[in-house]
Design a protein around this motif. Structure first.
Motif, mmCIF file in Angstrom:
data_model
loop_
_atom_site.group_PDB
_atom_site.id
_atom_site.type_symbol
_atom_site.label_atom_id
_atom_site.label_comp_id
_atom_site.label_asym_id
_atom_site.label_seq_id
_atom_site.Cartn_x
_atom_site.Cartn_y
_atom_site.Cartn_z
ATOM 1 N N GLY A 1 -4.010 1.080 5.056
ATOM 2 C CA GLY A 1 -3.201 2.269 5.535
ATOM 3 C C GLY A 1 -3.533 2.578 6.990
ATOM 4 O O GLY A 1 -3.103 3.560 7.574
ATOM 5 N N ALA B 1 0.869 3.390 2.338
ATOM 6 C CA ALA B 1 1.634 3.434 3.724
ATOM 7 C C ALA B 1 2.626 2.440 3.879
ATOM 8 O O ALA B 1 3.699 2.824 4.696
ATOM 9 C CB ALA B 1 0.444 2.996 4.573
ATOM 10 N N SER C 1 0.927 -1.234 0.100
ATOM 11 C CA SER C 1 -0.109 -0.070 0.016
ATOM 12 C C SER C 1 0.752 1.116 -0.006
ATOM 13 O O SER C 1 1.970 1.178 0.211
ATOM 14 C CB SER C 1 -0.788 0.030 1.251
ATOM 15 O OG SER C 1 -0.087 0.319 2.456
ATOM 16 N N ALA D 1 -0.488 3.764 12.026
ATOM 17 C CA ALA D 1 -0.927 4.968 11.403
ATOM 18 C C ALA D 1 -1.668 5.920 12.625
ATOM 19 O O ALA D 1 -1.502 7.193 12.580
ATOM 20 C CB ALA D 1 -1.915 4.696 10.370
#
Ligand code: AMP
Length: 503
Positions: A134, A66, A64, A139
């Motif tokens: 993400g 992220a 991803s 995160a």
């Protein structure tokens, strides 16, 4: 000067950082500024979780934007990133955690429970999560961090990555790559493949392997270019997006799958200036069929986790099918005999490399590292290759796949090329299986096109007319497909096990 690779990237980002760095298949756009801020926040969150420069951060997460930011965040914070294949099972992860002793482990939220005992046994300090969208505790923690976390001060010889080799025999080894290794290789590729800000790379490779993690992404980050960044390889989706791409990088299987689509032709590929193939041998037939269908030659290159890309076919001069081209600028390549003496063009031998892109050694395996380097500083790649008169290198196979039958060295590729040329044959793999008399018996495993037939006797008779007797397979097996790993490499160890048992 700070030799941290992230500083080099930042110096090459477009002046206007609102420029797009990547776009996902669902149309989400990430600018350079956005990824830069994500990387900074992740670096901050990892430090808050206890990571210090030089500490390992292991990650088993889905691809991803992220996940890419996590890698960049590790560079930025001076942490050593350790990517793990998403297919690894908990028992396999246990080995990597014990061996690498990461301070932080980032995994998918769904795996936390199954991995917890292994994480505890390995003494990992913090576990954070990141899912395919993400989101997750990493995160979340990152939200509280600054988007301007400073780039850590690193030397060129400081570790940036540990990449565990797939290790088909014995323990998997962690190849230690430094900021300097990655910087040198990335810059050589930008030059060799002519990357500019105008490029758009179609990126469908996994992020847990060097091809997708840095060989491809560094070309983009070092030239201010853009990526169409897809979760995984999907031939239909690739075809749909090629009209907006200028470069595609893939493993050979991607190209055979694209060729299976009737709409894959000159028009569909007209916008693409460069198709690159690597990580496994590209069949000559795929190379030729690709040129017939698109009018373009795939550029085949050769590399490995221990060094990034080593050789490449040229961008402008002739691209030769069945070869992996010439050494990249700054990398020396020689083909040597068992005494580490260079052999002349036309003779096969061990491929050895030297240069600033060559890794620092295997993690906590000083003896193994010593064994793989010659006394004059060349790394033995474990591949068998041969230069032609014009300096193009061909990879004949892995040294461990070399067959010794009746005392003679047999190079599987030579026989595979003969078998592949037979009508109805899609591809083949030639292996050695234990044999009481010869030591090893040459054995062919063949995949046929739908409806095609092949008799063992005819195949052997055909090969007899073309090859020395000791190279002729003792048996020929037809299978539906060859076993391959995630990077499209044929798993000859699996074939040896299957057909060795039946031998
Ligand atoms: P990895 O470290 O997983 O990237 O695997 C590296 C190995 O892949 C090399 O040592 C080669 O055996 C093989 N390899 C990579 N590129 C090529 C290529 N173009 N042709 C043949 N073998 C390749």
């Amino acid at each position: 000067m700070n030799a941290n690779l992230y500083s080099l990237f930042a110096s090459r980002f477009p002046k206007d950082r609102t420029c797009t760095l990547l776009e996902t298949e669902d149309g989400s756009v990430y600018s350079y500024a956005r990824l830069d801020a994500m990387a900074a926040r992740f670096a901050g969150a990892l430090a808050s979780a206890g990571a210090r420069p030089g500490d390992r951060v292991a990650a088993q997460v889905e691809k991803s934007p992220a996940c890419l930011a996590l890698y960049l965040g590790c560079l930025r914070g001076g942490f050593v990133y350790l990517p793990l294949n998403t297919a690894y099972q908990p028992a396999e992860i246990a080995y990597f955690l014990k061996d690498a002793e990461p301070t932080v482990f980032v995994c998918r939220p769904a795996s936390v429970e199954a991995l917890r005992p292994h994480v505890e046994a390995a003494g990992v300090r913090s576990v954070l999560t990141l899912d395919a969208n993400g989101t997750g505790s990493l995160a979340q923690a990152a939200e509280a961090e600054s988007s301007e976390t400073p780039v850590a001060e690193s030397g060129a010889g400081d570790l940036a990555l540990i990449v565990y080799t797939s290790g088909t025999t014995g323990r998997s080894k962690g190849a230690m790559l430094t900021h300097g290794n990655l910087a040198v290789n990335g810059q050589a590729l930008v030059e060799t493949w002519g990357f500019t800000r105008r490029d758009v790379l179609l990126h469908q490779l996994p992020l847990f392997h060097v091809h997708g993690l840095f060989i491809s992404t560094h070309c983009v980050l070092l030239s201010g270019a853009r990526m169409l960044f897809h979760r995984k390889f999907d031939a239909e989706l690739a075809l749909e997006h090629l009209g907006r791409a200028t470069v595609m990088m893939g493993v050979p299987t991607y190209y055979t799958r694209l060729l299976a689509l009737p709409a894959f032709d000159r028009i569909a590929t007209a916008n693409v200036r460069l198709f690159v193939s690597g990580s496994a041998p590209l069949l000559l037939e795929t190379f030729r069929e690709f040129e017939r269908r698109t009018g373009q030659r795939i550029l085949e290159r050769y590399g490995m986790s221990e060094s990034g890309v080593i050789t490449s076919n040229p961008l402008c001069a002739e691209r030769r099918g069945g070869t992996v081209g010439m050494p990249l600028p700054g990398t020396e390549v020689r083909v040597a005999n068992d005494r580490d003496e260079p052999v002349p063009a036309g003779e096969p031998g061990g491929v050895q490399i030297r240069g600033d892109c060559v890794f620092k050694g295997y993690w906590r395996m000083p003896e193994k590292t010593r064994d793989e380097f010659t006394t004059d500083g060349w790394f033995r790649t474990g591949d068998v290759g041969m230069f032609d008169q014009d300096g193009y290198l061909s990879i004949v196979g892995r040294a461990k796949d070399l067959i010794i039958s009746g005392g003679y060295n047999v190079y599987p590729k030579e026989i595979e090329m003969e078998i592949d040329a037979l009508p109805g044959v899609v591809e083949s793999a030639v292996i050695g299986v234990p044999h009481a008399d010869f030591g090893e018996a040459v054995t062919a495993v063949v995949v046929l096109a739908p409806g095609a037939t092949l008799s063992e006797a005819d195949t052997i008779a055909h090969l007899r007319a073309r090859l020395a007797n000791y190279k002729i397979p003792k048996s020929v097996h037809v299978v539906a497909e060859l076993p391959r790993n995630a990077m499209g490499k044929v798993q000859k160890n699996v074939l040896r096990e299957t057909f060795g048992r039946s031998a």
